[in-house]
Design a protein around this motif. Structure first.
Motif, PDB file in Angstrom:
ATOM      1  N   ASP A   1      18.282 -43.607  -0.526  1.00 32.07           N
ATOM      2  CA  ASP A   1      19.623 -43.704   0.054  1.00 32.07           C
ATOM      3  C   ASP A   1      19.661 -44.763   1.147  1.00 32.07           C
ATOM      4  OD1 ASP A   1      20.604 -41.754  -1.632  1.00 32.07           O
ATOM      5  OD2 ASP A   1      20.228 -40.120  -0.212  1.00 32.07           O
TER       6      ASP A   1
ATOM      7  N   ARG B   1      15.270 -32.201   2.462  1.00 27.16           N
ATOM      8  CA  ARG B   1      16.592 -32.511   2.988  1.00 27.16           C
ATOM      9  C   ARG B   1      17.660 -31.615   2.352  1.00 27.16           C
ATOM     10  NH1 ARG B   1      16.693 -37.867   2.347  1.00 27.16           N
ATOM     11  NH2 ARG B   1      17.770 -37.895   0.357  1.00 27.16           N
ATOM     12  N   ASN B   2      17.586 -31.403   1.049  1.00 27.81           N
ATOM     13  CA  ASN B   2      18.562 -30.544   0.378  1.00 27.81           C
ATOM     14  C   ASN B   2      18.508 -29.111   0.892  1.00 27.81           C
ATOM     15  OD1 ASN B   2      19.411 -32.678  -1.159  1.00 27.81           O
ATOM     16  ND2 ASN B   2      18.268 -32.124  -2.993  1.00 27.81           N
TER      17      ASN B   2
ATOM     18  N   GLU C   1       9.081 -39.099  -2.454  1.00 26.54           N
ATOM     19  CA  GLU C   1      10.535 -39.029  -2.550  1.00 26.54           C
ATOM     20  C   GLU C   1      10.999 -37.634  -2.947  1.00 26.54           C
ATOM     21  OE1 GLU C   1      14.414 -40.512  -2.220  1.00 26.54           O
ATOM     22  OE2 GLU C   1      12.475 -41.205  -1.514  1.00 26.54           O
TER      23      GLU C   1
ATOM     24  N   ASN D   1      12.863 -44.124   1.121  1.00 23.85           N
ATOM     25  CA  ASN D   1      14.128 -43.380   1.157  1.00 23.85           C
ATOM     26  C   ASN D   1      15.162 -44.181   0.368  1.00 23.85           C
ATOM     27  OD1 ASN D   1      16.743 -42.392   1.957  1.00 23.85           O
ATOM     28  ND2 ASN D   1      15.729 -41.340   3.647  1.00 23.85           N
TER      29      ASN D   1
ATOM     30  N   ARG E   1      13.442 -35.499  -0.436  1.00 25.72           N
ATOM     31  CA  ARG E   1      14.783 -35.086  -0.861  1.00 25.72           C
ATOM     32  C   ARG E   1      14.880 -33.572  -1.035  1.00 25.72           C
ATOM     33  NH1 ARG E   1      16.886 -38.368  -5.820  1.00 25.72           N
ATOM     34  NH2 ARG E   1      18.623 -36.936  -5.434  1.00 25.72           N
TER      35      ARG E   1
END
Length: 519
Positions: free
Chosen positions: A305, A444-445, A437, A303, A441
């Protein structure tokens, strides 16, 4: 945060009681004597140890180097620690509830602090229900597993003495920690449990190590350990570095024996090691189900971030005469060299600082930290570790997917689900880290946009995007945008829209559980 007991207590001390969380535990002295449960905020603070001094930016290089090595003492509340804390406590309470009924055992002579005394009472395990409860903390080397476990155990006194008016003294060993030695065998591991018992009881004369060693066969050794676990009311056995079991001559029998010991005594079991080792040794359903869902210690590494949040804390400690800004390019270079692994983040930053303080005065004047300086420093000091970290994490991701794909049901046959094909394609990807990844992501988006799709559908579309030759070498953000566009073409796959409560639940299961920003 007040502590019920001081940290790092490993010698027998008098038990201190608190009101239990549940009324059913009111008569259970073992649960009442455990340290109080911590809040999420307290967990963040407990697992965080900041850099202990102010860096001396004008000292001699040899002094600065000594200070820089203190970076290795930093501890951060990495993603799995909240789950580790709550799971560990749950195992202990469940274990002691399975010994809720007092049974008048025969008085037995025990040795504590090298002195003999009579133990008049202990809690015998119930005979109904399943055996022990367990957990597994899994991840690649350097991701912080052992540090987290050591910090966890430091909060729990190892051995407590319960003084029961009219019924004598009761000993409670809350936890035992063992590591298999390299090139050892099951017999040596069991002898090691004897050493751990002596350590917990403060015995320097090796009473219980010698007692277990005296049993020449594995069966009697296991029976003797189970008996000692009952006598001393052991709450949980922690076995670290389970990958060392690979050198054991009969790995299946080794785990079967450990499980038998914990089943007979209702002692909890926690294993710590790599995903690959766990997949090999806990492939049988009836064993794996009692270990629960693995706590994935290295999940945070993929992750980006979260990596930036960790790296920001480490890289805020600087010996530069002019403080250096940490730009996106710097973060990217650090991630390339470390793959987000905490041990590597600290190691690379340590080497960057050492290289800087040994520059000439001319070189220090006007110094600007660049991605090239980080890459050059990392390559010069540890030329293969960056590559090794990436390859190890790649193997870990694949092992994790293998575990999910190879879960077996009650009939002992692998479960075949809709995700089988997509997962197989993911595992065969030329760049599993990129695939992981992009998938994470992308999901999550979509969730943040109020769109909840099945994992199978998202993964299938991510695989298709990554397989296209026209997408080779494209930036990660562009791949994610393409995947989202494909996913949204077929709205029939949409599970829910505007799912605010679900979105919040998903976020709470992620890295927001531990608040790094407030540290």
């Amino acid at each position: 945060m007040e502590q019920k007991y001081e940290n790092n207590i490993t010698y027998p001390i008098k038990a201190v009681y608190s009101k239990p969380i549940l009324e059913i535990d009111n008569d259970n002295i073992f649960i009442k004597a455990l340290p109080d449960k911590m809040s999420r905020y307290d967990i963040s603070g407990f697992y965080y140890e900041k850099f202990p001094i102010v860096p001396s930016i004008d000292a001699e290089p040899f002094v600065q180097e000594e200070e820089i090595h203190l970076l290795e003492n930093m501890r951060l509340p990495l993603e799995p620690v909240y789950e580790l804390e709550t799971t560990f406590r749950s195992i202990l309470t469940t274990s002691y509830r399975k010994r809720l009924s007092w049974v008048a055992d025969m008085c037995c002579e025990v040795t504590v602090n090298d002195e003999k005394q009579v133990q008049e009472q202990s809690m015998s395990p119930m005979t109904d229900g399943d055996g022990h409860t367990g957990a597994a903390l899994l991840g690649i080397g350097g991701c912080g597993k052992t540090c987290a476990v050591n910090r966890l155990l430091s909060r729990y006194p190892q051995t407590l003495i319960h003084e029961n008016p009219g019924s004598g003294t009761t000993i409670q060993i809350v936890w035992l920690y063992v590591q298999p030695s390299s090139n050892s065998d099951l017999s040596a591991l069991m002898d090691g449990i004897g050493i751990a018992i002596d350590t917990a009881l403060g015995n320097s004369n090796r009473t219980y190590e010698r007692l277990i060693k005296a049993q020449k066969k594995l069966g009697p050794k296991a029976d003797k350990i189970a008996e000692l676990f009952r006598v001393f009311n052991v709450g949980i056995l922690v076995i670290d570095e389970i990958q060392r079991f690979s050198s054991f001559s009969n790995k299946d029998d080794s785990y079967e024996t450990i499980m038998t010991i914990t089943n007979k005594s209702k002692t909890g079991l926690m294993v710590v090691g790599t995903e690959e080792a766990y997949g090999k040794f806990f492939s049988r359903y009836y064993i794996a189900r009692r270990m629960g869902s693995p706590i994935k210690a290295s999940k945070y590494c993929v992750n980006y971030d979260y990596f930036k949040a960790i790296a920001k804390l480490v890289m805020s400690v600087q010996w530069f005469r002019t403080p250096q800004a940490i730009t996106e390019e710097i973060y990217s270079a650090m991630y390339q060299e470390t793959s987000g692994i905490i041990e590597r983040i600290i190691s690379v930053w340590e080497n960057v600082q050492i290289c800087y303080v040994n520059l000439s005065e001319t070189e220090k004047n006007g110094f600007v930290l660049t991605p090239e300086f980080i890459s050059k420093t990392s390559t010069e000091t540890n030329p293969l570790l960056g590559l090794y970290a990436r390859q190890t994490l790649k193997a870990d991701v694949l092992s994790s997917m293998e575990l999910e794909d190879n879960r077996v049901g009650d009939k002992g046959k692998p479960n075949k689900d809709k995700a089988g094909k997509a997962i197989a394609e993911f595992r065969s990807s030329t760049n599993p880290l990129l695939a992981q990844e992009v998938f994470t992501r992308t999901k999550r988006n979509l969730v943040e946009a109020g769109e909840v799709y099945s994992d199978e559908y998202i993964l299938d579309n991510v695989n298709k995007v990554l397989k296209l030759k026209t997408n080779a070498g494209k930036p990660e953000d562009e791949l994610i945008a393409t995947a989202i566009k494909r996913i949204r073409k077929n709205r029939k796959q949409l599970i829910n829209t505007g799912a605010i409560e679900h979105n919040n639940a998903v976020r709470n299961e992620g890295i927001s559980r531990i608040d790094l920003a407030g540290l």
